[in-house]
Design an enzyme around this catalytic site. Structure first.
Site, PDB file in Angstrom:
ATOM      1  N   ARG A 201       0.860  -0.970   0.132  1.00  0.00           N
ATOM      2  CA  ARG A 201      -0.118   0.213  -0.146  1.00  0.00           C
ATOM      3  C   ARG A 201       1.033   0.928  -0.173  1.00  0.00           C
ATOM      4  O   ARG A 201       2.067   1.100   0.830  1.00  0.00           O
ATOM      5  CB  ARG A 201      -1.085  -0.091   1.372  1.00  0.00           C
ATOM      6  CG  ARG A 201      -1.206   1.432   1.816  1.00  0.00           C
ATOM      7  CD  ARG A 201      -2.497   1.976   0.638  1.00  0.00           C
ATOM      8  NE  ARG A 201      -2.979   3.278   1.279  1.00  0.00           N
ATOM      9  CZ  ARG A 201      -4.445   3.310   1.788  1.00  0.00           C
ATOM     10  NH1 ARG A 201      -4.266   2.099   2.486  1.00  0.00           N
ATOM     11  NH2 ARG A 201      -4.209   4.193   2.468  1.00  0.00           N
ATOM     12  N   ARG A 210      -5.624   2.310  -4.675  1.00  0.00           N
ATOM     13  CA  ARG A 210      -4.451   1.973  -3.195  1.00  0.00           C
ATOM     14  C   ARG A 210      -4.962   0.803  -2.926  1.00  0.00           C
ATOM     15  O   ARG A 210      -5.988  -0.164  -4.213  1.00  0.00           O
ATOM     16  CB  ARG A 210      -5.189   2.290  -2.058  1.00  0.00           C
ATOM     17  CG  ARG A 210      -6.560   1.916  -1.434  1.00  0.00           C
ATOM     18  CD  ARG A 210      -7.570   2.659  -1.728  1.00  0.00           C
ATOM     19  NE  ARG A 210      -7.529   4.080  -1.454  1.00  0.00           N
ATOM     20  CZ  ARG A 210      -8.036   4.804  -1.118  1.00  0.00           C
ATOM     21  NH1 ARG A 210      -8.588   3.990   0.217  1.00  0.00           N
ATOM     22  NH2 ARG A 210      -7.773   6.292  -0.856  1.00  0.00           N
ATOM     23  N   ASP A 213      -7.063  -1.392   1.353  1.00  0.00           N
ATOM     24  CA  ASP A 213      -6.367   0.252   2.342  1.00  0.00           C
ATOM     25  C   ASP A 213      -8.071  -0.477   3.542  1.00  0.00           C
ATOM     26  O   ASP A 213      -9.082  -1.090   2.992  1.00  0.00           O
ATOM     27  CB  ASP A 213      -7.561   0.826   1.397  1.00  0.00           C
ATOM     28  CG  ASP A 213      -8.066   1.988   2.437  1.00  0.00           C
ATOM     29  OD1 ASP A 213      -7.368   2.007   3.725  1.00  0.00           O
ATOM     30  OD2 ASP A 213      -9.223   3.065   2.730  1.00  0.00           O
ATOM     31  N   ASP A 215      -9.214   0.216   6.952  1.00  0.00           N
ATOM     32  CA  ASP A 215      -9.698   0.910   8.224  1.00  0.00           C
ATOM     33  C   ASP A 215     -10.833   0.844   9.213  1.00  0.00           C
ATOM     34  O   ASP A 215     -11.954  -0.215   9.236  1.00  0.00           O
ATOM     35  CB  ASP A 215     -10.436   2.165   7.402  1.00  0.00           C
ATOM     36  CG  ASP A 215      -9.719   3.493   6.258  1.00  0.00           C
ATOM     37  OD1 ASP A 215      -9.101   3.465   6.739  1.00  0.00           O
ATOM     38  OD2 ASP A 215     -10.887   3.407   5.242  1.00  0.00           O
TER      39      ASP A 215
END
Length: 274
Positions: A201, A210, A213, A215
């Protein structure tokens, strides 16, 4: 939550900073408070619906005698982790490790360290739009589901979505995971970053393309003010590609700040984007 308590369990073992403590050993006393829903066991008298305090005691003794630690903090941490991993019905545990013969050259009844540890429910947003998207999503699922000190991994369906924010890029594959962890938010985020690094990444453009990802969207009902980790994720209520898979996993979930169901937030957002 109901409690199963063990008071002053006596274990002779070898923990301490000084050489003599590790050679001669000494007595330790351990208090354990395990948070368990005992209602089903109370209604049926079935042991498998609760947790045996004898098994808890044997777990603690085995863990305390298998290695020598310098700090009571380390002993307590190992005991909490061992209990939570070995007994799935225990949601939270409080451990106090007492040292009656502490070498402080003064009279004390005992010194002790007390900690409280529990399982935490985490929701993770997952996305990829660069390179072999399917392979990166597969990597994410394999790595996150296999993280140590976790349980009850679930994944929502994968959807293909248009880019958000920076639009000069390819379409995304998105989903949401849920998992229970013993980690703090910072510890868990560090592990997610390690997985992103395995996927090479790059953070070159905000909201840019990307490979992977990951989160943290939610961590229990925690609301943070930390500059490094903002929980709930500040963009959660603005993104259809997050809310749709989140509602698949938590259809009746409630946002800890807005105090509204995610399903209602999703329907309002769909109306706005018509």
């Amino acid at each position: 939550m109901d409690e199963i308590r063990v008071k002053n369990l006596e274990v002779f073992c070898h923990h301490g900073v000084y050489k003599e403590e590790n050679v001669l050993g000494q007595k330790f006393l351990v208090n354990i408070v395990s948070k368990v829903d005992t209602r089903a066991a109370g209604k049926t008298d079935e042991l498998e619906l609760s947790v045996s305090y004898g098994d808890i005691c044997r777990c603690v003794k085995k863990e305390m005698t298998k290695q020598n630690d310098k700090l009571l903090e380390r002993v307590a941490e190992r005991l909490a982790e061992c209990i939570l991993l070995q007994f799935p019905l225990i949601k939270e545990v409080e451990i106090e490790v007492k040292k009656p013969w502490a070498p402080v050259l003064m009279h004390v009844d005992y010194t002790s360290v007390k900690i409280k540890r529990s399982w935490h429910k985490v929701y993770i947003g997952v996305g990829s739009n660069l390179g072999e998207r399917e392979e990166y999503m597969k990597l994410a699922k394999e790595k996150v589901s296999a993280l140590p000190d976790t349980k009850n991994f679930k994944s929502a369906s994968i959807i293909e979505t248009e880019p958000y924010g920076y639009t000069e890029q390819g379409k995304f594959l998105n989903t949401v995971y849920s998992i229970e962890t013993l980690d703090t938010p910072a510890e868990f985020l560090d592990k997610l970053h390690q997985i992103e690094n395995e996927a090479e990444r790059k953070r070159e453009i905000h909201w840019g393309p990307r490979t992977l990802d990951l989160d943290i969207l939610l961590y229990d009902d925690l609301v943070t003010e930390d500059e490094e980790i903002t929980i709930p994720h500040p963009e959660l209520t603005k993104r259809l590609f997050v809310l749709e898979p989140l509602c698949e996993l938590a259809p009746r979930g409630i946002h800890p700040l807005e105090r509204r169901r995610y399903s209602d937030i999703l329907e309002d957002l769909k109306e706005k984007e018509k």
